[in-house]
Write an enzyme that holds these catalytic residues in place. Structure first.
Site, short mmCIF file in Angstrom:
data_model
loop_
_atom_site.label_atom_id
_atom_site.label_comp_id
_atom_site.label_asym_id
_atom_site.label_seq_id
_atom_site.Cartn_x
_atom_site.Cartn_y
_atom_site.Cartn_z
N ASP A 1 38.71 32.80 42.53
CA ASP A 1 38.90 34.20 42.94
C ASP A 1 37.83 35.11 42.32
O ASP A 1 37.68 35.18 41.10
CB ASP A 1 40.29 34.63 42.48
CG ASP A 1 40.72 35.96 43.08
OD1 ASP A 1 39.87 36.84 43.28
OD2 ASP A 1 41.92 36.12 43.33
N SER B 1 38.31 37.98 47.38
CA SER B 1 39.66 37.47 47.55
C SER B 1 40.26 37.95 48.88
O SER B 1 39.67 37.73 49.93
CB SER B 1 40.51 37.89 46.34
OG SER B 1 41.70 37.15 46.26
#
Length: 263
Positions: A167, A56
């Site tokens: 993510d 991320s």
């Protein structure tokens, strides 16, 4: 005797760090700007980075680190080019916001492929179809970074062949695994330290959702910190994941905490 042993151990660690380190960078949205502060401190302390693993926001910061970019320059880029905001709101899609502004920035500032990076980079994503964590280190760089940063429901997932990637922090917010086979001492940076807070009526639904998400994934991080020669659990609990209003403070905390730990 104990003090002497501590000094001997610290001398050993410091000597190892001077030979180069691997960086493990957690996700955390805007709190990930602290990774750039950490990198600035490592440069000033002449600790070379030999490999990076991130997810991320950690993957985004890690890509610029792997490209050899100056931390101050990257910080200004992220301040100027926000990859979320009402102007990028998308109706009727799989996410509230699009990552197109971030895609434009990455294609402009970074190489096309992993192999073009001077420093090896590992990017962690989550395959929501298979329910597995995916580590990417070759092929198109931009696609991997966008997938790793696609917070579910907030940003659109990235479709790659039969995969739907989001993510990486959903299953692995501290991707130490790709670097375990190296001989490098590892520096781990965690930007989502849990800090108890008094209940407030103005928290709101978004804050509660974010806090519950980080509570759910925090345990996995601390179970893996023993793999690191240095584990930086940065005091950033007062900032939320889209808190760009305090970007300078977040960046500075990363720098100061690293200098304090290694000086």
């Amino acid at each position: 005797m104990l003090d002497a042993c501590c000094r001997l151990y610290l001398a050993f660690v410091n000597n190892s760090l001077e030979q180069g380190v691997g960086l493990v960078l957690s996700g955390g949205g805007a709190r990930g700007l602290a990774h750039l502060g950490v990198y600035r401190a490592l440069i000033e302390l002449k600790v070379p980075v030999k490999a990076v693993s991130g997810t991320s926001a950690g993957a985004l910061a890690g890509a610029f680190i792997a490209a050899g970019a100056a931390p101050a320059v990257v910080f200004k880029l992220f301040r100027k080019n926000r990859y979320f905001g009402w102007r990028n709101f998308v109706w009727g899609r799989d996410g509230l916001f699009t990552l197109r502004p971030m895609e434009d920035l990455l294609k402009q500032e970074l190489p096309e492929t992993f192999s073009a990076l001077p420093i090896p980079l590992h990017v962690t994503c989550t395959d929501v179809v298979q329910g597995t964590s995916v580590h990417l280190s070759e092929g198109p760089l931009c696609q991997a970074l966008l997938a790793s940063a696609a917070v579910p429901l907030v940003f659109e997932p990235q479709r790659q062949q039969n995969r739907m990637l989001v993510d990486g922090g959903v299953l692995n917010n501290f991707p130490v695994e790709p670097l375990l086979e190296t001989d490098l001492p590892l520096i781990g940076v965690h930007v989502n330290r849990f800090e108890p807070k008094a209940a407030q009526a103005e928290w709101g639904k978004f804050f509660l959702a974010e806090r519950c998400f980080h509570l759910a994934i925090s345990g996995q991080v601390y179970q893996k910190q023993h793999h690191c020669a240095l584990f930086l659990d940065l005091p950033l609990g007062r900032y939320h994941m889209f808190d760009t209003d305090h970007a300078e403070e977040i960046y500075q905390i990363g720098y100061e905490e690293t200098m304090k730990a290694l000086s």
